[in-house]
Motif scaffolding. Sequence first.
Motif, PDB file in Angstrom:
ATOM      1  N   SER A  48       0.846  -1.190   0.000  1.00 13.18           N
ATOM      2  CA  SER A  48       0.000   0.000   0.000  1.00 13.18           C
ATOM      3  C   SER A  48       0.885   1.245   0.000  1.00 13.18           C
ATOM      4  CB  SER A  48      -0.878  -0.011   1.255  1.00 13.18           C
ATOM      5  OG  SER A  48      -1.612   1.171   1.348  1.00 13.18           O
ATOM      6  N   ARG A  55     -14.238   4.185  -5.722  1.00 12.22           N
ATOM      7  CA  ARG A  55     -15.555   4.759  -5.416  1.00 12.22           C
ATOM      8  C   ARG A  55     -15.516   6.282  -5.304  1.00 12.22           C
ATOM      9  NH1 ARG A  55     -19.792   1.587  -2.910  1.00 12.22           N
ATOM     10  NH2 ARG A  55     -19.223  -0.601  -2.940  1.00 12.22           N
ATOM     11  N   SER A  56     -14.367   6.825  -4.974  1.00 10.50           N
ATOM     12  CA  SER A  56     -14.276   8.276  -4.799  1.00 10.50           C
ATOM     13  C   SER A  56     -14.328   9.027  -6.130  1.00 10.50           C
ATOM     14  CB  SER A  56     -13.001   8.641  -4.035  1.00 10.50           C
ATOM     15  OG  SER A  56     -11.849   8.411  -4.830  1.00 10.50           O
ATOM     16  N   PHE A  72      -3.593   2.318  -7.139  1.00 13.42           N
ATOM     17  CA  PHE A  72      -4.829   1.568  -6.954  1.00 13.42           C
ATOM     18  C   PHE A  72      -4.523   0.133  -6.564  1.00 13.42           C
ATOM     19  CE2 PHE A  72      -6.221   4.938  -9.862  1.00 13.42           C
ATOM     20  CZ  PHE A  72      -7.388   5.359  -9.228  1.00 13.42           C
ATOM     21  N   GLU A  73      -5.298  -0.392  -5.638  1.00 12.09           N
ATOM     22  CA  GLU A  73      -5.138  -1.794  -5.274  1.00 12.09           C
ATOM     23  C   GLU A  73      -5.715  -2.647  -6.394  1.00 12.09           C
ATOM     24  OE1 GLU A  73      -5.621  -4.675  -1.428  1.00 12.09           O
ATOM     25  OE2 GLU A  73      -6.981  -2.965  -1.589  1.00 12.09           O
ATOM     26  N   TRP A  91      -4.307   3.107  -0.427  1.00 16.79           N
ATOM     27  CA  TRP A  91      -4.726   2.946  -1.814  1.00 16.79           C
ATOM     28  C   TRP A  91      -5.746   4.006  -2.191  1.00 16.79           C
ATOM     29  CZ3 TRP A  91      -1.696  -0.140  -4.354  1.00 16.79           C
ATOM     30  CH2 TRP A  91      -1.153  -1.271  -3.748  1.00 16.79           C
ATOM     31  N   ARG A  92      -5.757   4.377  -3.439  1.00 17.08           N
ATOM     32  CA  ARG A  92      -6.786   5.267  -3.974  1.00 17.08           C
ATOM     33  C   ARG A  92      -8.081   4.465  -4.083  1.00 17.08           C
ATOM     34  NH1 ARG A  92      -4.137   7.839  -9.271  1.00 17.08           N
ATOM     35  NH2 ARG A  92      -5.749   9.416  -9.004  1.00 17.08           N
ATOM     36  N   ASP A  93      -9.182   5.086  -3.748  1.00 22.70           N
ATOM     37  CA  ASP A  93     -10.469   4.396  -3.729  1.00 22.70           C
ATOM     38  C   ASP A  93     -11.246   4.668  -5.012  1.00 22.70           C
ATOM     39  OD1 ASP A  93     -12.935   3.246  -3.196  1.00 22.70           O
ATOM     40  OD2 ASP A  93     -13.364   4.506  -1.452  1.00 22.70           O
ATOM     41  N   TRP A  99     -22.391   4.943  -9.042  1.00 28.66           N
ATOM     42  CA  TRP A  99     -21.835   3.640  -8.663  1.00 28.66           C
ATOM     43  C   TRP A  99     -22.952   2.597  -8.590  1.00 28.66           C
ATOM     44  CZ3 TRP A  99     -16.829   1.934  -7.841  1.00 28.66           C
ATOM     45  CH2 TRP A  99     -16.705   0.655  -7.284  1.00 28.66           C
ATOM     46  N   GLY A 158     -14.993  -1.534  -9.845  1.00 27.51           N
ATOM     47  CA  GLY A 158     -13.903  -0.855  -9.142  1.00 27.51           C
ATOM     48  C   GLY A 158     -12.601  -0.917  -9.925  1.00 27.51           C
TER      49      GLY A 158
END
Length: 154
Positions: free
Chosen positions: A12, A21-22, A130-131, A17-19, A29, A52
């Motif tokens: 990480s 959803r944001s 991003f994950e 991590w960048r989300d 969504w 995602g």
Amino acid sequence: MTATTSTERYASPPGGWRDPRSFVAPDVWERQIALLVRDHPWDRVMAERCFGQAIAYLITAMEKHGQRLEIGCGPLIDRAVHGFILDTRNYREFCAKYFNGQFLEHIPEVEFKFDGSVQKTAHVVAGNGFEVDWSLWEADFAKCTPCAPGTDCH
């Protein structure tokens, strides 16, 4: 970029991590998840995982545009990308917001390449903060994207 095996993972980044959803409004969504469940044999969990990853990929494609990385996702995540593109108004607004008012076009080649570009793209997405849901990407490592060579296509 050094090659990693499918069992190696990225740590990480500082701050986490960048989300994905944001990057979309909650109602957008929810709409995308409902459309994916309607149009594919997926449950909500699979739809959320794929959408995602699609958002992480699209944001990466926008932020890396101009670098001619020839990135592209495989067919599984591409289903979520296509679903979003077909919801034209929401996709257009997403592009305008995160791509400096421009529209990120989707221009695939007809023939698939088998050059490792899906695997490379997963690493670019991870390197962009991003994950990566590796099992979704690894499912398509052998079915590489039909991105046009030498382009910024997605």
